[in-house]
Design an enzyme around this catalytic site. Structure first.
Site, PDB file in Angstrom:
ATOM      1  N   ARG A 161       0.943  -1.243  -0.093  1.00 51.22           N
ATOM      2  CA  ARG A 161       0.061  -0.066   0.137  1.00 51.22           C
ATOM      3  C   ARG A 161       0.731   1.402   0.169  1.00 51.22           C
ATOM      4  NH1 ARG A 161      -3.834  -1.528   4.892  1.00 51.22           N
ATOM      5  NH2 ARG A 161      -1.716  -2.060   5.581  1.00 51.22           N
ATOM      6  N   LYS A 163       4.432 -15.997 -12.698  1.00 49.64           N
ATOM      7  CA  LYS A 163       5.755 -15.697 -12.933  1.00 49.64           C
ATOM      8  C   LYS A 163       6.378 -14.439 -12.497  1.00 49.64           C
ATOM      9  CE  LYS A 163       8.572 -16.267 -17.332  1.00 49.64           C
ATOM     10  NZ  LYS A 163       9.159 -17.866 -17.287  1.00 49.64           N
TER      11      LYS A 163
HETATM   12  C1  LIG Z   1       9.376 -18.846 -17.839  1.00 45.13           C
HETATM   13  C2  LIG Z   1       9.396 -20.251 -17.199  1.00 45.13           C
HETATM   14  C3  LIG Z   1       9.169 -21.641 -17.953  1.00 45.13           C
HETATM   15  C4  LIG Z   1       8.910 -21.756 -19.217  1.00 45.13           C
HETATM   16  O1  LIG Z   1       7.933 -20.955 -19.764  1.00 45.13           O
HETATM   17  P1  LIG Z   1       7.839 -20.463 -21.225  1.00 45.13           P
HETATM   18  O2  LIG Z   1       6.502 -19.767 -21.217  1.00 45.13           O
HETATM   19  O3  LIG Z   1       7.783 -21.748 -21.965  1.00 45.13           O
HETATM   20  O4  LIG Z   1       8.928 -19.568 -21.211  1.00 45.13           O
HETATM   21  C5  LIG Z   1       9.385 -22.637 -16.768  1.00 45.13           C
HETATM   22  N1  LIG Z   1       9.508 -22.561 -15.680  1.00 45.13           N
HETATM   23  C6  LIG Z   1       9.829 -21.436 -15.123  1.00 45.13           C
HETATM   24  C7  LIG Z   1      10.127 -21.461 -13.481  1.00 45.13           C
HETATM   25  C8  LIG Z   1       9.735 -20.290 -15.706  1.00 45.13           C
HETATM   26  O5  LIG Z   1       9.953 -19.123 -15.353  1.00 45.13           O
END
Ligand SMILES: *Cc1c(COP(=O)(O)O)cnc(C)c1O
Length: 288
Positions: A103, A150
């Site tokens: 925040r 991600k």
């Molecule tokens: C990005 C990533 C992948 C592979 O994903 P793509 O979309 O095929 O590039 C796999 N494992 C992890 C932990 C990642 O960060």
């Protein structure tokens, strides 16, 4: 080199964020690794969707919509005169104070896009295949940090990578908390056996390369494709194992924890899927 930083293209030297940025202080942010092939950004829409899903779960509110983000990626590649590129799209929580409370990040998230030439595994590793090991660090529990995100918080993967480095191999297999195979530090994993292609069901990121390979295996190779629980024993006794990721594409694995996989050489299914994948990358995406 021109970098996209919060709506502007700036020189690399001027592409800076504050030391109070929570991406820097806490790994509080999201990212994508994207690739362009001969003027096509491969599955850009899927990357953008995944980025927005990560941000949604993290409650990071982007001012830019998906269309704007798509245009920003294309603009950055063009500004650098690239036809083939590796693109890193980074979104951070933004600037806050020294506490972890999001925040306190009152401004907008920082949005950064870097388009560079790709660095790859050496060619000989594709011809010979990788030797890899399982490492002690397990993949994050889904109710701690879901591997589906991600996120910029990559320490789980970095600790595993250090263990691979210490073992003198280029990649590490990470298990999930229950002991099933999850994925590698930045790539998904597949095995082939008796006309079947298998990949882990849980504990892994849903890779965009992974999804494309599963589609190709089903539609073009007549393989039975499944997402399932996989043990190390099953991997050791597979006919073929390979890894997938945006940077690596498909790369064969020929030895795991000292056990030879199949014949010890990259297998025919891996080779065929790699060719099909490479053909797809030039067609399936946003043209620029
Ligand atoms: C990005 C990533 C992948 C592979 O994903 P793509 O979309 O095929 O590039 C796999 N494992 C992890 C932990 C990642 O960060």
């Amino acid at each position: 080199m021109k970098i996209f930083l919060n709506g502007k293209l700036v020189e690399k030297e001027d592409a800076r964020v504050s030391v109070f940025d929570h991406g820097f202080l806490y790994g509080d942010g999201a990212f994508e690794g994207i690739r362009a092939y001969d003027g096509v950004v491969f599955r850009l829409a899927e990357h953008i969707d995944r980025l927005y899903e990560t941000c949604h779960t993290m409650l990071i509110h982007l001012d830019m919509d998906k269309q704007g983000m798509t245009e920003a990626v294309v603009k950055t590649i063009r500004a650098n005169g690239l036809r083939n590129a590796y693109i890193r799209l980074v979104v951070t929580r933004g600037d806050g104070d020294l506490g972890l409370d999001p925040r306190k990040c009152k401004g907008s998230p920082n949005v950064i896009i870097i388009a560079d030439k790709i660095t790859l595994y050496p060619d000989e590793l594709y011809r010979q295949g990788l030797e890899i090991v399982t490492v002690p660090t397990v993949r994050n529990h889904p109710e701690a940090i879901n591997p589906q995100l991600k996120s910029l918080n990559y320490l789980n993967n970095i600790l595993a990578k250090i263990e691979a480095n210490n073992a003198g191999v280029p990649e590490a297999i990470m298990l999930d908390g229950s002991g099933y195979v999850a994925e590698c530090t930045g790539d998904n994993i597949f095995m082939v056996k008796k006309g079947e292609l298998k990949t882990p069901l849980q504990g892994r990121l849903r890779g965009i390369t992974r999804d494309a390979v599963m589609e190709l295996a089903d539609s073009k190779c007549g393989l039975k494709v499944s997402e399932t629980l996989i043990t190390r024993h099953e991997l050791f006794n597979a006919e073929e194992v390979f890894l997938t990721g945006t940077a690596a594409e498909l790369i064969p694995v020929v030895k795991i924890d000292g056990r030879m996989i199949g014949t010890g050489k990259p297998g025919p299914v891996t080779g065929k899927l790699l060719k099909l994948f490479q053909a797809l990358t030039r067609k399936d995406g946003v043209k620029f």
